[in-house]
Design a protein around this motif. Sequence first.
Motif, PDB file in Angstrom:
ATOM      1  N   ASP A 234       2.383  11.245   7.794  1.00  0.00           N
ATOM      2  CA  ASP A 234       3.205  10.416   6.907  1.00  0.00           C
ATOM      3  C   ASP A 234       2.561   9.037   6.789  1.00  0.00           C
ATOM      4  O   ASP A 234       2.448   8.322   7.787  1.00  0.00           O
ATOM      5  N   PRO A 235       2.134   8.647   5.590  1.00  0.00           N
ATOM      6  CA  PRO A 235       1.451   7.361   5.420  1.00  0.00           C
ATOM      7  C   PRO A 235       2.265   6.163   5.910  1.00  0.00           C
ATOM      8  O   PRO A 235       1.698   5.194   6.424  1.00  0.00           O
ATOM      9  N   HIS A 236       3.578   6.219   5.759  1.00  0.00           N
ATOM     10  CA  HIS A 236       4.420   5.101   6.197  1.00  0.00           C
ATOM     11  C   HIS A 236       4.415   4.975   7.720  1.00  0.00           C
ATOM     12  O   HIS A 236       4.341   3.863   8.262  1.00  0.00           O
ATOM     13  N   ILE A 237       4.488   6.115   8.401  1.00  0.00           N
ATOM     14  CA  ILE A 237       4.443   6.099   9.863  1.00  0.00           C
ATOM     15  C   ILE A 237       3.051   5.709  10.337  1.00  0.00           C
ATOM     16  O   ILE A 237       2.904   4.991  11.334  1.00  0.00           O
ATOM     17  N   GLN A 238       2.027   6.162   9.630  1.00  0.00           N
ATOM     18  CA  GLN A 238       0.666   5.757   9.967  1.00  0.00           C
ATOM     19  C   GLN A 238       0.533   4.237   9.960  1.00  0.00           C
ATOM     20  O   GLN A 238      -0.069   3.640  10.862  1.00  0.00           O
ATOM     21  N   THR A 239       1.113   3.617   8.929  1.00  0.00           N
ATOM     22  CA  THR A 239       1.055   2.157   8.822  1.00  0.00           C
ATOM     23  C   THR A 239       1.777   1.491   9.985  1.00  0.00           C
ATOM     24  O   THR A 239       1.279   0.514  10.573  1.00  0.00           O
ATOM     25  N   GLN A 240       2.951   2.020  10.350  1.00  0.00           N
ATOM     26  CA  GLN A 240       3.706   1.442  11.461  1.00  0.00           C
ATOM     27  C   GLN A 240       2.930   1.571  12.774  1.00  0.00           C
ATOM     28  O   GLN A 240       2.883   0.631  13.571  1.00  0.00           O
TER      29      GLN A 240
ATOM     30  N   ASP B  11      -4.145   6.238   1.126  1.00  0.00           N
ATOM     31  CA  ASP B  11      -3.168   5.982   2.189  1.00  0.00           C
ATOM     32  C   ASP B  11      -3.828   5.951   3.563  1.00  0.00           C
ATOM     33  O   ASP B  11      -3.524   5.093   4.403  1.00  0.00           O
TER      34      ASP B  11
ATOM     35  N   SER C 190      -4.215   2.658   6.186  1.00  0.00           N
ATOM     36  CA  SER C 190      -3.715   2.734   7.565  1.00  0.00           C
ATOM     37  C   SER C 190      -4.825   2.458   8.567  1.00  0.00           C
ATOM     38  O   SER C 190      -4.648   1.704   9.533  1.00  0.00           O
TER      39      SER C 190
END
Length: 205
Positions: free
Chosen positions: A77-83, A105, A109
Amino acid sequence: PESGDRKHDYGAGARLWVNAIDKTKNLIDERALQTAVRLLTKADRVYVFGVGHSGESARDYVKTWLRIGLIAQAETDPHIQTQISSLLSPKDTVIALSLSGHTKDVYESVKLAKTNGARVITISNDLTSPIASLGDARLQTAVSEFNTVGSVSGQVSQLYLCDVLARGYEKMAGVDTDALKERALKALMKKAILAIVGAVSRLPA
């Protein structure tokens, strides 16, 4: 049964996969490989980033490495990768999987992870790609995701490198795989026994 003029060549796919492995083997840079293995050996935490087919490969990496005692986390998940990337440090290592090396994405990240000091291993088809440019160690797959049946052959290429890294880690870290297997088997047997005992205890008297 197929008519004589419509016979399928069932070996064609196998030849493609064997060819993908052979090409990948020939592309291995021994210095980059040793650097990658060293980063895995020294890391406090290991994360594998990928999306799409590369995300599926990321999960396979984690399952394969678990057998040699290397605990990693796959994130697709790109959003979780960023976090995750925002919380990394120089003690952590990220493996970036992308056949093209241009997955936006994943690039963003990994770039954030790199900014926070994390070490990066890239596995892509293009060593001049944006993602590969972020790598402390850059390994190369042999099949572009844009080729015919590239997604499957590309995954075969990625998984071959997963095995190569696992063998390198096992050797460099001095892993006793037999002892690990024994521990895992005992844990699984204990869990199975507890499940049976629990099931029996719930049976009516």
